[in-house]
Design an enzyme around this catalytic site. Sequence first.
Site, PDB file in Angstrom:
ATOM      1  N   ASP A  13       6.227   3.865  -3.324  1.00 53.48           N
ATOM      2  CA  ASP A  13       6.074   4.858  -3.892  1.00 53.48           C
ATOM      3  C   ASP A  13       6.943   5.962  -3.747  1.00 53.48           C
ATOM      4  OD1 ASP A  13       4.374   6.805  -5.905  1.00 53.48           O
ATOM      5  OD2 ASP A  13       4.018   7.512  -4.167  1.00 53.48           O
ATOM      6  N   ASP A  15       6.777  10.068  -4.758  1.00 58.03           N
ATOM      7  CA  ASP A  15       6.052  11.231  -4.652  1.00 58.03           C
ATOM      8  C   ASP A  15       4.810  11.202  -3.503  1.00 58.03           C
ATOM      9  OD1 ASP A  15       7.518  12.870  -6.548  1.00 58.03           O
ATOM     10  OD2 ASP A  15       6.512  11.655  -8.113  1.00 58.03           O
ATOM     11  N   ASP A 170       0.503   6.589  -1.551  1.00 55.43           N
ATOM     12  CA  ASP A 170      -0.068   7.532  -1.059  1.00 55.43           C
ATOM     13  C   ASP A 170      -1.452   7.952  -1.930  1.00 55.43           C
ATOM     14  OD1 ASP A 170       0.766  10.631  -2.226  1.00 55.43           O
ATOM     15  OD2 ASP A 170       1.540   8.775  -3.115  1.00 55.43           O
TER      16      ASP A 170
END
Length: 223
Positions: A13, A15, A170
Amino acid sequence: MPSRSNLQAVLFDMDGTLVDTEGLWWQTAEEEAARLGLTLGEEDVPDVLGQAVEHTAAYLYRRCDGVRSEGSIATALDARFVELVGQQVVPLPGALELLDGLARAGIATALVSASPRHVVDLVLDALGRRRFATSFAAGETAQTKPAPDPYLAAVEALGASPDNCVAVEDTPTGVASAEAAGVAVVAVPSLTPILPAPGRAVVRSLLDVDLSLLQGLLDSAAA
């Protein structure tokens, strides 16, 4: 006993995982919400963090009772986020070291993001495009996170199998996407807690992630 699953690829991922932008996206949504007469809180997190611009814009549109058009909200969110990313994009601790270590080990990497392509390209330029074999942005698969489509597309593009890949995420939205694709997950929670689960490891930062952890996660899933 099941055979050992050798690590073929690590799917990242963007961001909040590789670059410190999750806070910037929250700031963006918070500022736009304020212009709509709204105050964001804990209950709004699932519809902001880890979500595509269009999802958050639609959510704010519903919350503000149509004060402004959904399209204008999406445009404003996108423009402000691009501005903040351009000013403040910073790799998170351990990000570049992990990417370079995987490259030395011959492990393929992909960037799998719910951000639009122009934001992904900004970050690719900052991190170094050579560090990724492929990348997927919002709108480049039939559905974006939390659907499995982006991760399935990345696995296919790399010629790998989901059983031989690990995703690094996250947010709960991203974790749900990767796990729905059948990919094991290392979660590095940013603003929302994530609990350990079968096929999922939770760490404090990318500094805690290495080849041993990634391979061990696959081994435990195959056991």
